[in-house]
Design a protein around this motif. Structure first.
Motif, short mmCIF file in Angstrom:
data_model
loop_
_atom_site.label_atom_id
_atom_site.label_comp_id
_atom_site.label_asym_id
_atom_site.label_seq_id
_atom_site.Cartn_x
_atom_site.Cartn_y
_atom_site.Cartn_z
N GLY A 258 0.44 -1.71 -0.15
CA GLY A 258 0.21 0.32 -0.50
C GLY A 258 1.32 1.00 0.25
O GLY A 258 0.08 2.71 0.61
N VAL A 259 2.20 1.02 -0.89
CA VAL A 259 2.93 2.55 -0.39
C VAL A 259 2.31 3.15 -1.49
O VAL A 259 1.33 3.05 -2.96
N ARG A 260 2.67 4.55 -1.63
CA ARG A 260 2.43 5.63 -2.21
C ARG A 260 2.74 6.75 -2.88
O ARG A 260 2.55 7.22 -4.59
N ILE A 261 4.64 6.29 -2.34
CA ILE A 261 5.79 6.83 -3.06
C ILE A 261 6.56 6.17 -3.22
O ILE A 261 6.58 5.79 -2.27
N ALA A 262 7.17 6.42 -4.43
CA ALA A 262 8.52 5.78 -4.66
C ALA A 262 9.92 6.69 -4.76
O ALA A 262 9.21 7.51 -5.74
N GLU A 263 10.62 6.66 -3.32
CA GLU A 263 11.55 7.64 -3.96
C GLU A 263 12.81 6.55 -4.36
O GLU A 263 13.18 5.42 -4.21
N PHE A 264 13.63 7.22 -5.22
CA PHE A 264 14.54 7.52 -5.79
C PHE A 264 14.72 6.18 -6.84
O PHE A 264 15.25 5.62 -6.70
N PRO A 265 13.87 6.18 -7.34
CA PRO A 265 13.71 4.51 -8.28
C PRO A 265 15.74 5.00 -9.03
O PRO A 265 15.85 5.67 -9.37
N THR A 266 16.23 3.39 -8.79
CA THR A 266 17.72 3.87 -9.32
C THR A 266 17.73 2.93 -10.67
O THR A 266 18.93 2.81 -10.91
N THR A 267 16.63 1.99 -11.29
CA THR A 267 16.99 2.23 -12.68
C THR A 267 14.71 2.47 -13.62
O THR A 267 14.08 2.86 -12.76
N ARG A 268 15.18 2.34 -14.73
CA ARG A 268 14.22 2.68 -15.27
C ARG A 268 13.32 1.57 -15.22
O ARG A 268 12.36 1.93 -15.25
N GLU A 269 13.66 0.15 -15.36
CA GLU A 269 12.85 -0.89 -14.80
C GLU A 269 12.01 -0.46 -13.79
O GLU A 269 10.07 -0.41 -13.94
N ALA A 270 12.96 0.54 -12.93
CA ALA A 270 11.23 0.63 -11.02
C ALA A 270 11.17 1.76 -11.45
O ALA A 270 9.81 2.35 -11.39
N ALA A 271 11.08 2.68 -12.20
CA ALA A 271 10.25 3.76 -12.61
C ALA A 271 9.59 3.63 -13.06
O ALA A 271 7.99 3.87 -12.96
N GLU A 272 9.41 2.73 -14.78
CA GLU A 272 8.24 2.26 -15.53
C GLU A 272 7.61 1.70 -13.98
O GLU A 272 6.43 1.84 -15.03
N GLY A 273 8.35 0.50 -13.44
CA GLY A 273 7.19 -0.24 -13.36
C GLY A 273 6.42 0.52 -11.92
O GLY A 273 4.70 0.58 -11.58
N ALA A 274 6.92 1.58 -11.91
CA ALA A 274 6.23 2.83 -11.02
C ALA A 274 5.54 3.51 -11.13
O ALA A 274 3.47 3.64 -10.36
N ARG A 275 5.74 3.48 -11.82
CA ARG A 275 4.32 4.92 -13.30
C ARG A 275 2.97 3.62 -13.51
O ARG A 275 1.99 3.99 -13.17
N ASN A 276 3.14 2.91 -13.98
CA ASN A 276 2.23 1.39 -14.20
C ASN A 276 1.35 0.98 -12.90
O ASN A 276 -0.02 1.20 -13.19
N ALA A 277 1.61 1.14 -11.58
CA ALA A 277 1.87 1.16 -10.49
C ALA A 277 0.33 2.27 -9.81
O ALA A 277 0.06 1.76 -9.05
N GLY A 278 0.92 3.41 -10.48
CA GLY A 278 0.12 4.53 -10.09
C GLY A 278 0.88 4.96 -8.64
O GLY A 278 0.23 5.98 -8.68
N LEU A 279 2.26 5.01 -8.25
CA LEU A 279 2.93 5.34 -7.20
C LEU A 279 3.41 6.95 -8.33
O LEU A 279 3.62 7.44 -8.97
N SER A 280 3.33 7.88 -6.97
CA SER A 280 4.25 8.74 -7.64
C SER A 280 5.52 9.10 -7.29
O SER A 280 6.61 8.36 -6.15
N ILE A 281 6.50 9.06 -8.55
CA ILE A 281 7.61 8.98 -8.48
C ILE A 281 8.75 10.25 -8.09
O ILE A 281 8.59 11.36 -8.35
N LEU A 282 9.39 10.25 -7.37
CA LEU A 282 10.20 10.76 -6.62
C LEU A 282 11.54 10.93 -6.93
O LEU A 282 11.93 9.57 -6.86
N MET A 283 12.68 11.58 -7.18
CA MET A 283 13.51 11.40 -7.57
C MET A 283 14.73 13.07 -6.59
O MET A 283 13.93 14.24 -6.08
N GLY A 284 15.74 13.24 -7.29
CA GLY A 284 16.79 13.96 -6.08
C GLY A 284 16.88 15.02 -6.98
O GLY A 284 17.45 14.98 -8.24
#
Length: 379
Positions: free
Chosen positions: A246-272
């Motif tokens: 039940g996470v809402r925010i994906a902090e600092f995904p380290t790879t494109r795979e993870a960022a694309e997965g977070a987008r598809n899952a509807g998470l807010s993607i946070l980067m530095g």
């Protein structure tokens, strides 16, 4: 609280820049007008941007523990941190404090977390602070006492956000051991043999503690209505785990795979934001600007340099084709506010909190001239 009027401003709304005037009443934005129908303080064409919302900064620790074996007066450290945050245009800040003992620390971490949490609560009650401060519990899952420490603080009203972290060598933040060795040997000066022993101990801790801590923190966090964030996701498996929790925010995904997965899952993607300003990650991971170009970035965090938040917001439109200033400003104001459930702030709109900053551009770097929180000037 007296009403305020501003004119001749370039007002950065959520979807456009309005050249005109703004009025406040009782700490809220009361009116917006094109042109200069409202007579008031002259912005002389400077930008009026919403107060920035910072979800993850370790910067307080830099003031409290500025040198090895040196711990500053906690109230003075918090006020110094707060002054730097506010002067960067940040009006809401989530101060990250570590939950779970650090096996490599030479001091009792739990004791100092208690000091910092108590100091933030007392300073808020005593009206010492310019910005509005909350606490972000940065939960190190692979530690013996993470759940115990979380239970100590999760009921406090100042605690609104918790992140699930695992810095075990060879995964997430440092997906290869070469990167891990390069970073930590340079930082600690350990020999190869000392690093091998340290890494073996950290892997053993993860196997023993991580899963139980995660289950307990997720369950209690949801029961308390906290916003949960994953941290340093590197694989689709990590994203799937975040979704199950039940996470809402994906902090600092380290790879494109993870960022694309977070987008598809509807998470807010946070980067530095420092990643944007520098043009790359300090640990060799995915570029935040590259993710922004591909629509895989929602929120920026200053992380360890407070002013990088404003700097990155003005820098992104110069680097990302088709991105306008309102979209970039949303990444440091509206989007983080919404991700944290703070719907009363984060944008220039009638009825929202009168949190905003006066900003001008010079030489490619923004200058924060003045800052207001709830209609009260704080800088």
């Amino acid at each position: 609280m007296s009403a305020l009027n501003f004119q001749n401003a370039r007002i950065v709304l959520a979807d456009e820049v309005l050249e005109g005037s703004l009025s406040t009443d009782n700490g809220l934005i009361a009116a917006l007008d094109a042109g200069n129908g409202t007579i008031g303080e002259d912005f002389e064409g400077d930008y009026l941007v919403p107060g920035l919302v910072e979800l993850h900064t370790d910067h307080l620790e830099n003031h409290y523990h500025p040198r090895p074996k040196v711990f500053w007066n906690a109230t003075a450290a918090l006020q110094a941190h707060d002054a730097q945050v506010a002067s960067s245009g940040i009006t809401t800040v989530f101060d990250a404090v570590r939950i779970g003992s650090d096996a490599d620390a030479s001091y009792n971490l739990g004791e100092h977390v208690e000091i910092l949490v108590d100091t933030i609560r007392a300073a808020k009650a005593d009206d010492r602070l310019r910005a509005d401060h909350f606490i972000h519990l940065r939960c190190e899952l692979a530690t013996a006492d993470a759940l115990e420490h979380f239970e100590t603080y999760c009921d406090l009203d100042v605690v609104q956000l918790a992140s699930l972290m695992d810095h075990t060598p060879g995964q997430r933040q440092f997906v290869t051991m070469d990167l891990y060795y390069a970073y930590y040997q340079g930082k600690t000066g350990r020999s190869d043999e000392e690093m091998k022993r340290f890494i073996a101990a950290r892997i053993a801790d993860q196997q023993e503690f991580s899963e139980a801590n995660r289950r307990g923190i997720v369950s209690r966090g949801h029961a308390n209505g906290l916003t949960l964030a994953s941290h340093d996701d590197a694989t689709q498996e990590h994203v799937d785990e975040a979704m199950r929790d039940g996470v809402r925010i994906a902090e600092f995904p380290t790879t494109r795979e993870a960022a694309e997965g977070a987008r598809n899952a509807g998470l807010s993607i946070l980067m530095g934001a420092p990643n944007v300003v520098r043009g790359k990650s300090h640990s060799g991971n995915i570029s935040a600007t590259e993710l922004a170009r591909d629509g895989l970035l929602d929120v920026l965090s200053s992380d360890y340099v407070p002013f990088s938040l404003m700097h990155a917001a003005f820098e992104l439109p110069q680097r990302v084709e088709g991105m306008e200033l309102p979209q970039a400003i949303n990444m440091v104001s509206k989007n983080p506010a919404n991700a944290a459930g703070l719907t009363d702030r984060g944008e220039i709109a009638i009825g929202k909190r009168a949190d905003f900053a006066r900003v001008t551009m010079r030489g490619g770097v923004p200058i924060v001239r003045s800052v207001w929180r709830q209609g009260k000037r704080i800088i």
